[in-house]
Structure formats: structure tokens, C-alpha cells
Design a protein around this motif. Structure first.
Motif, PDB file in Angstrom:
ATOM      1  N   UNK B   3       0.808  -1.215   0.000  1.00 47.04           N
ATOM      2  CA  UNK B   3       0.000   0.000   0.000  1.00 47.04           C
ATOM      3  C   UNK B   3       0.844   1.269   0.000  1.00 47.04           C
ATOM      4  N   UNK B   4       2.111   1.131   0.331  1.00 44.91           N
ATOM      5  CA  UNK B   4       2.961   2.311   0.366  1.00 44.91           C
ATOM      6  C   UNK B   4       3.733   2.450  -0.941  1.00 44.91           C
ATOM      7  N   UNK B   8       8.557   8.713  -3.412  1.00 44.97           N
ATOM      8  CA  UNK B   8       9.004   9.970  -2.819  1.00 44.97           C
ATOM      9  C   UNK B   8       7.814  10.708  -2.215  1.00 44.97           C
ATOM     10  N   UNK B   9       8.161  11.717  -1.455  1.00 40.27           N
ATOM     11  CA  UNK B   9       7.123  12.515  -0.821  1.00 40.27           C
ATOM     12  C   UNK B   9       6.323  13.290  -1.866  1.00 40.27           C
ATOM     13  N   UNK B  10       7.033  13.758  -2.890  1.00 38.40           N
ATOM     14  CA  UNK B  10       6.340  14.502  -3.959  1.00 38.40           C
ATOM     15  C   UNK B  10       5.300  13.600  -4.619  1.00 38.40           C
ATOM     16  N   UNK B  11       5.694  12.346  -4.798  1.00 38.89           N
ATOM     17  CA  UNK B  11       4.786  11.418  -5.448  1.00 38.89           C
ATOM     18  C   UNK B  11       3.527  11.221  -4.613  1.00 38.89           C
ATOM     19  N   UNK B  12       3.733  11.105  -3.306  1.00 38.74           N
ATOM     20  CA  UNK B  12       2.591  10.938  -2.404  1.00 38.74           C
ATOM     21  C   UNK B  12       1.683  12.157  -2.485  1.00 38.74           C
ATOM     22  N   UNK B  13       2.330  13.337  -2.490  1.00 35.07           N
ATOM     23  CA  UNK B  13       1.553  14.569  -2.558  1.00 35.07           C
ATOM     24  C   UNK B  13       0.722  14.602  -3.848  1.00 35.07           C
ATOM     25  N   UNK B  14       1.349  14.180  -4.931  1.00 31.87           N
ATOM     26  CA  UNK B  14       0.647  14.171  -6.210  1.00 31.87           C
ATOM     27  C   UNK B  14      -0.521  13.177  -6.174  1.00 31.87           C
ATOM     28  N   UNK B  15      -0.299  12.038  -5.554  1.00 29.32           N
ATOM     29  CA  UNK B  15      -1.378  11.048  -5.482  1.00 29.32           C
ATOM     30  C   UNK B  15      -2.539  11.572  -4.641  1.00 29.32           C
ATOM     31  N   UNK B  16      -2.195  12.273  -3.564  1.00 33.64           N
ATOM     32  CA  UNK B  16      -3.254  12.859  -2.737  1.00 33.64           C
ATOM     33  C   UNK B  16      -4.029  13.908  -3.519  1.00 33.64           C
ATOM     34  N   UNK B  17      -3.303  14.752  -4.238  1.00 31.77           N
ATOM     35  CA  UNK B  17      -3.964  15.764  -5.046  1.00 31.77           C
ATOM     36  C   UNK B  17      -4.863  15.074  -6.068  1.00 31.77           C
ATOM     37  N   UNK B  18      -4.387  13.964  -6.579  1.00 26.61           N
ATOM     38  CA  UNK B  18      -5.150  13.189  -7.554  1.00 26.61           C
ATOM     39  C   UNK B  18      -6.510  12.740  -7.037  1.00 26.61           C
ATOM     40  N   UNK B  19      -6.587  12.495  -5.736  1.00 33.72           N
ATOM     41  CA  UNK B  19      -7.891  12.096  -5.181  1.00 33.72           C
ATOM     42  C   UNK B  19      -8.606  13.277  -4.537  1.00 33.72           C
ATOM     43  N   UNK B  20      -8.134  14.479  -4.838  1.00 35.67           N
ATOM     44  CA  UNK B  20      -8.849  15.677  -4.413  1.00 35.67           C
ATOM     45  C   UNK B  20      -8.489  16.193  -3.041  1.00 35.67           C
ATOM     46  N   UNK B  61      -7.206   7.032  -2.049  1.00 38.72           N
ATOM     47  CA  UNK B  61      -5.907   6.905  -2.690  1.00 38.72           C
ATOM     48  C   UNK B  61      -5.433   5.454  -2.703  1.00 38.72           C
ATOM     49  N   UNK B  62      -5.647   4.775  -1.591  1.00 40.40           N
ATOM     50  CA  UNK B  62      -5.177   3.397  -1.489  1.00 40.40           C
ATOM     51  C   UNK B  62      -6.191   2.421  -2.071  1.00 40.40           C
ATOM     52  N   UNK B  63      -7.342   2.966  -2.479  1.00 40.64           N
ATOM     53  CA  UNK B  63      -8.430   2.140  -2.956  1.00 40.64           C
ATOM     54  C   UNK B  63      -8.795   1.105  -1.887  1.00 40.64           C
ATOM     55  N   UNK B  64      -8.859   1.581  -0.659  1.00 42.81           N
ATOM     56  CA  UNK B  64      -9.154   0.687   0.460  1.00 42.81           C
ATOM     57  C   UNK B  64     -10.500   1.076   1.041  1.00 42.81           C
ATOM     58  N   UNK B  65     -11.070   0.183   1.803  1.00 44.89           N
ATOM     59  CA  UNK B  65     -12.317   0.484   2.458  1.00 44.89           C
ATOM     60  C   UNK B  65     -12.033   1.388   3.650  1.00 44.89           C
ATOM     61  N   UNK B  66     -12.939   2.326   3.934  1.00 47.95           N
ATOM     62  CA  UNK B  66     -12.743   3.115   5.135  1.00 47.95           C
ATOM     63  C   UNK B  66     -13.750   2.694   6.195  1.00 47.95           C
ATOM     64  N   UNK B  67     -13.228   2.348   7.363  1.00 46.84           N
ATOM     65  CA  UNK B  67     -14.107   1.983   8.466  1.00 46.84           C
ATOM     66  C   UNK B  67     -13.978   3.069   9.510  1.00 46.84           C
ATOM     67  N   UNK B  68     -15.130   3.578   9.930  1.00 45.66           N
ATOM     68  CA  UNK B  68     -15.083   4.740  10.808  1.00 45.66           C
ATOM     69  C   UNK B  68     -15.660   4.404  12.170  1.00 45.66           C
TER      70      UNK B  68
END
Lengths: 399, 296
Positions: B3-4, B8-20, B61-68
Motif C-alpha cells: 500500500x505504500x 518519494x514525498x512529492x509522489x505521495x503529494x501528487x497522489x493525494x492531489x489526484x484524489x482531491x 488513494x489506497x483504494x481501500x475500504x474506510x471503516x469509521x
């Protein structure tokens, strides 16, 4: 300097060197009141493995994420990081200011009026002893009846001058707080037993099944511990009383999870964490530092205002009792005091004002501040003797 | 860990931006480490800075289920971890009362079939690791906090009647708190930590444009400046990002293209931003005009 040495050494030595530097850095944070231990050092090295070690910005952010655990730490981290890794000399200053040298020499002057001075013996002793006798506290009420103590309990606190009696009265105040805690927590435990079957609803719901309890309805009493918030006036006019009150407040705070303490004179400071510090000497030093500038007048209204603005939202709830320990001599505007008390009362369940002067035979609340405050209090009681202080329990029972 | 899969950190930032989700550096770093080290992440900050949103974005981003797990005063293990399905148990007892011994019945009714999984148990029994959001942990009681600590360190739950249930997957845990009560040092030390602040105007502008693409550039810039000014006012409840987004939607709806255009419309749209009576009173027409002028 760090880089030169490490470049010369082998990789293994480098790692060892870095580990040592990290141990020191964690120690440096600990000296600055961060709650970090040896486990964090190992994690810190793991963090370094996950970030670009050549980018100082990343290293700083990574370590910050790991090592800071609360807002204050988060805000101070960058400075401490700078000071340690870039040696701007701030570390040293800071450590001295934080009193690691001061502690050994004695308590800060500002605090000496409120706490036993060093000639009266080690300041840590009463604290350490009360900690040890935690198991005895069940008998507190009985102990209060012992004759000497009974006499003490009834004496106006400002008449106690004998150092031995002083120490004894302070211990009593601390024990009183713990006894109060014990009685209240017992009551709370009894009340919160559950979950229970709600038989009436269960039967009703199951009429369709011929009364056989197939669908059970459970009842649970919500667990709602009481919360005590104490605001203690430590201004000049309260001097003779505040040392006892301080012990009382400390007793409440240290033994009661849901308690929160603040001191005020011309401004207000939250002291809950400092009071809970297990090292009594360090606790005193922290308190001392916090009350710097003490000795002027009292701005009760202003202090309440800063409490309302900064802390009330998180400190108060529908099960909160606010205890104000003050003589009501306010150098500020009475209107402000009234307004802030009104705000306070909207958020808290009860507002109790304990005033040591009220026990005096001829006292009427004439101080302008006090007069303005009166209409906004749920209870206004005296607290000039330990006995009167003990009576505060009634306020909780009525919750 | 799969899942990780950002290097790089930039890549993570870009992926986060990608999911809004537009995150600042500190938050990206915190998420990076949380993912890499598999540690829980504690987020603190005022209400409305987007803490809960972080977990949602991470799940996307991880395409994972979110349990709250929403915490509240009095939340206990039964509501958070597991509960027995009493009705079914009782029915089972009745149905078999003639053909089973008491021991058999007991064995039958305390089996997984009658177990109701609450969020925490649910989270550790997923095939693929979910994102577990423990929201407003500071509202729960200290006892529960201690209990949580145990689960977060061992990722196993012991049910007296069943024995220990071990995690089939370790969830990525995000905890949020906004200072209702101070959390224990033990919990804080288990977690990585980030204090989330209101976004810088530049970042808020990005968020705004990402979420409401129809907003004009002028209006968006004015709104961001206006909100920044409003947050500096002495308010009980400062407007968060969600409020800003609501407000912009309302302004677009009211055909407002600049804040100084229509004072009446502006005034009436404030209901999106000011959530208490005292705050509504504090922002007088004069204050409003001043803020709007400065933002324009």
C-alpha cells in the motif's frame, strides 16, 4: 562539524555516531519537557531511513511527526531542532531558563510566599509522603476528627504561623481533597453499574411473542464522571491562604482524572500538568516559572475572560463544576467580571465561589468585584478554615 | 508493504492531489511515515481544518475500504469492538431447548455466527487492509482510550467466549482529536502526530478550485482573503474548509461575482459561515463591509 567527522569515519561508525547524536537529541527534547523516551530514539532512526536524509527539511518534518505529540510540542519543535542540529546556542539558554540549574539552588523567589521555604525542610517531602499514604486515605475523614487536627481544621488559616502546624495544615488540605475524591468516586461507581435489562420495555416489546423475552432491551446509564475545574487566585491579597488552597487543588488534580486547575493574578495560567508532575521539585519550579510577574493586583474579570476564550470550550461541559477560590478584590472593571462569570455559567453546570474572607465575622461582600459577581454564582461559601473547605463536597452532591 | 507504493514525498503529494486532497508538506510527511512505518497517525487541530477528510482521501488513494469509529462519551468496548446478537442467541436457545444439552447450546450460541462485528473488529478482520478512522478520540472516556491502546499495539481482540481473534490485516489507522480532553501520553507516543492548521490562503485557493471548478478566479481569490480575515476575528467557532466550500456554493448560486457587489446577498449568505448566535452578532454590517473591502 558533525558532517566532517562522519565523512571521515566508516559507515558503521557513522551509524553509531548518528545513533548517539539521536540519543542526545531525544534527551534534549526530554529536557525541554517532551514526553519522549528511549523507544523514540529507535523509531527516530527508522524515520531517517524513510526520508531523504540529505534534505534537512524532510528530516525535520519527519522527526517532528514522530517526536512531537501535542500542539505545544508541535509548535516548539522547529526551534528546538534548529538549536540542537545547528547549534545556535539556544539550547543552553533554554535549559537554564527552564530551571535545570535553578532547581538545585531552590525555588524561584516568586513562589516562596506560597510554598514552604527550604529552611522548613525539603519541599518535596510532604508531597512524597502523601503519595505514599494513598492507601490510607480511606481513613481521612476519621483522621480529621483527631483532636489536634480538629483544632487545626477550625482555625482560620491565616492564624496558623507555627511552621509545624503549617506543614500539617497543608497535608490536611491535600488529604481532604483526596477524601473528597474517594467519596465521590464511590458514589459514581455505584451509579454506573450496568448494562442492565430494561424489563419494562423488554416485556412490552415481546408481547407479540407471548411475553417470552426474545428481544431484549438494554439499559445503560451513561458514564458521566464529574469534572472539577479550579481557578485559584494567587494574588498578593490571597497570600496567607493560597498555600493551603494550592495543596488542596493539588490534591484534587493529582487524584482526580477529570480535574483541571488554573492559577490567576493579573493573568491566568493553566497548571494542571505542572501539578501532576511526579517530581515535586520540578513541579514547583514549573509552577514558579508560570507565575512570574506575580505580586501585582488581581484582574479577576480579565483572567476569567482568558479562561473563557482559551480553555472553556474544551475544559467545560454539562458535568463541570467550576470552583473559584478568591477573595474577590479585583482591580479590573466589575462589569467585566460579571459579564465573564455569566459566560462561564452558561458553559458549566455550577459555579462555586469560595471566599476566605466570608468566614470573617463582619465581612459583607462589599468589594465591588464581589458584589458584581454574586448574582452569577450558584454558591458563595466561605473557605477560611479547612473545615469550611471540606464542606465544598455538598456542592458536588447536588449535581 | 504494497500500500505504500509511492517512492518519494512529492509522489505521495501528487497522489493525494489526484484524489482531491490538497495537503501541506507536514501532513504529507506524516502520511508518508504512517504508511511506511505502519503506525497510527494522530491528527489534531480545530474543527473544520479537514482532519476527517484526510482519512477519506487516504482510503480513496489506497483504494481501500474506510471503516469509521465515531467516538462519544460513554463509548464502550461493546459498541466499538463486538457485541453478541442476543435476539438470535435467544431464538437459538428456544429452538433447540429440547434436543440439546446446556453445554451444546452454550457452544452453539457463543460462536462467530452470533457475533456482531463493530468497527474495530471489522477493521482487523478484512482481507485487504482498510483505513480505520477513529474520529474524535478525545470524546471517548479514558478507559476506552486505554483499551484502544491495547488493540492498536497488538491488533488482536480477545472475546472471552471465543478466545483471541487475531488480525487478518493491519489497518492503517488515523485518529482525530480537537481538544475536548487531553489525551494520554501513552496514546500519543503510540502514534505519529501532526497538528493540522487552517490552510494557507494559497492552499485554500487550490482546494476551492479543485472542489468547485465553476467558481470564477476573482471570486475565489476574494473568498480566500475574506475567510482568512474572518478567522482572525474574535469568533467562537471559526469557519472551516467545509464552511468555505458551502459559502462559495451559495455565492455562486446567488450570482455574486465579487464580494462588494451586493451587501444584502453577502449578509444573508453568512449563515453558511457563522454557526453561533454570538458570532452572527459579532460580525456587524460594518465588520462585514470592512472584511469585504479588504478582500476585494
Amino acid at each position: 562539524m558533525a558532517k566532517e567527522t562522519s565523512r571521515e569515519t566508516t559507515g558503521r561508525l557513522q551509524a553509531g555516531f548518528l545513533a548517539q547524536r539521536m540519543v542526545d537529541f531525544v534527551a534534549h527534547l526530554r529536557l525541554n519537557d517532551f514526553a519522549v523516551g528511549p523507544a523514540e530514539t529507535a523509531s527516530a532512526l527508522a524515520v531517517l531511513g524513510q526520508v531523504d536524509a540529505c534534505a534537512p527539511q524532510d528530516v525535520r518534518l519527519g522527526l517532528k511527526t514522530l517526536l512531537a505529540g501535542r500542539q505545544e510540542e508541535w509548535e516548539r519543535f522547529d526551534d528546538l531542532f534548529e538549536a540542537y542540529w545547528h547549534r545556535r546556542g539556544r539550547t543552553r539558554q533554554r535549559q537554564n531558563a527552564a530551571g535545570h540549574g535553578v532547581t538545585r539552588k531552590g525555588r524561584p523567589k516568586v513562589w516562596q510566599n506560597h510554598l514552604p521555604s527550604s529552611e522548613e525542610g525539603d519541599a518535596g517531602r510532604p508531597e512524597a509522603r502523601t503519595g505514599d499514604d494513598a492507601g490510607v486515605s480511606d481513613k481521612d475523614t476519621a483522621r480529621l476528627a483527631a483532636s489536634r487536627q480538629e483544632a487545626l481544621a477550625k482555625t482560620d488559616l491565616r492564624h496558623i504561623v507555627d511552621p509545624e502546624e503549617l506543614a500539617e495544615a497543608e497535608r490536611l488540605a491535600g488529604r481532604l481533597a483526596r477524601a473528597l475524591r474517594d467519596r465521590l468516586s464511590r458514589r459514581y461507581r455505584l451509579a454506573s453499574r450496568g448494562p442492565r435489562l430494561d424489563l419494562r420495555r423488554t416485556t412490552r416489546r415481546n408481547l407479540a411473542h407471548g411475553g417470552d423475552p426474545i428481544e431484549l432491551v438494554w439499559r445503560r446509564r451513561p458514564e458521566r464522571p464529574m469534572r472539577i475545574v479550579v481557578l485559584l487566585d494567587v494574588s498578593g491579597s490571597m497570600q496567607q491562604y493560597s498555600r493551603f488552597f494550592l495543596q488542596f487543588v493539588k490534591g484534587l488534580v493529582c487524584s482526580w482524572v477529570e480535574a483541571d486547575a488554573y492559577l490567576f493574578h493579573t493573568r491566568l495560567i493553566r497548571v494542571t500538568d505542572a501539578m501532576r508532575d511526579k517530581d515535586p521539585l520540578r513541579a514547583m519550579t514549573r509552577l514558579g516559572l508560570m507565575t512570574q510577574g506575580y505580586g501585582g493586583g488581581t484582574r479577576i474579570g480579565g483572567s476569567l475572560r482568558s479562561f473563557n476564550d482559551r480553555y472553556a470550550k474544551s475544559a467545560l461541559g454539562s458535568r463541570s463544576v467550576v470552583i473559584v477560590l478568591s477573595d474577590g478584590y479585583d482591580t479590573g472593571e466589575p462589569a467585566e467580571l460579571a459579564r465573564e462569570l455569566q459566560r462561564l455559567r452558561r458553559k458549566a453546570r455550577r459555579v462555586v465561589w469560595l471566599n476566605p474572607l466570608l468566614g470573617w465575622r463582619d465581612y459583607a461582600p462589599v468589594a465591588r468585584g464581589m458584589a458584581a459577581a454574586l448574582p452569577h454564582l450558584d454558591c458563595f461559601a466561605s473557605a477560611h478554615t479547612l473545615e469550611a473547605l471540606a464542606a465544598v463536597e455538598d456542592q458536588f452532591v447536588r449535581l | 508493504m504494497s500500500k505504500a507504493n509511492h517512492s518519494t514525498i512529492e509522489e505521495l503529494q501528487a497522489r493525494l492531489t489526484g484524489v482531491g486532497y490538497i495537503a501541506d508538506e507536514a501532513l504529507v510527511m506524516a502520511l508518508h511515515l504512517a504508511l511506511r512505518l505502519g503506525r497510527p497517525l494522530l491528527l489534531e487541530g480545530e474543527a473544520g481544518v479537514g482532519k476527517t477528510e484526510v482519512a477519506k482521501a487516504l482510503a480513496r488513494m489506497l483504494d481501500a475500504r474506510m471503516i469509521r469509529l465515531q467516538c462519544y462519551e460513554g463509548l464502550d468496548a461493546n459498541a466499538a469492538i463486538y457485541e453478541w446478537n442476543y435476539q438470535r442467541q435467544l431464538l437459538a436457545i428456544k429452538a433447540h431447548e429440547l434436543d440439546e444439552s446446556a453445554d451444546q447450546t452454550e457452544e452453539r450460541i457463543f460462536s462467530e455466527r452470533y457475533l456482531l462485528r463493530r468497527p474495530l473488529l471489522e477493521a482487523i478482520s478484512q482481507e485487504t487492509p482498510p483505513v480505520l478512522l477513529i474520529d474524535e478520540i478525545d470524546r471517548a472516556d479514558e478507559e476506552f482510550e486505554a483499551y484502544l491502546l491495547e488493540i492498536l499495539s497488538d491488533f488482536q481482540v480477545s472475546v472471552p467466549e471465543l478466545g483471541t481473534i487475531r488480525a487478518t490485516s493491519i489497518p492503517q489507522v488515523i485518529l482525530t482529536a480537537n481538544g475536548t480532553r487531553d489525551l494520554s501520553d501513552a496514546l500519543r507516543r503510540r502514534c505519529l502526530y501532526a497538528f493540522v492548521e487552517f490552510p494557507e490562503p494559497k492552499r485554500e485557493l487550490q482546494i476551492l478550485k479543485a472542489r468547485i471548478p465553476t467558481v470564477g478566479d476573482d471570486l475565489a481569490a476574494q473568498v480566500v482573503r475574506f475567510i482568512a480575515g474572518l478567522r482572525r476575528e474574535d469568533l467562537e467557532k471559526k469557519p472551516g474548509i467545509a464552511e468555505t466550500l458551502d459559502w462559495v456554493a451559495a455565492l455562486v448560486d446567488l450570482n455574486v461575482s465579487a464580494l462588494t457587489d451586493d451587501p444584502d446577498a453577502l449578509r444573508s449568505s453568512l449563515v453558511c459561515l457563522l454557526k453561533t448566535e454570538a458570532d452572527a452578532k459579532a460580525v456587524t454590517p460594518e465588520v462585514l463591509a470592512r472584511l469585504a473591502d479588504r478582500a476585494a
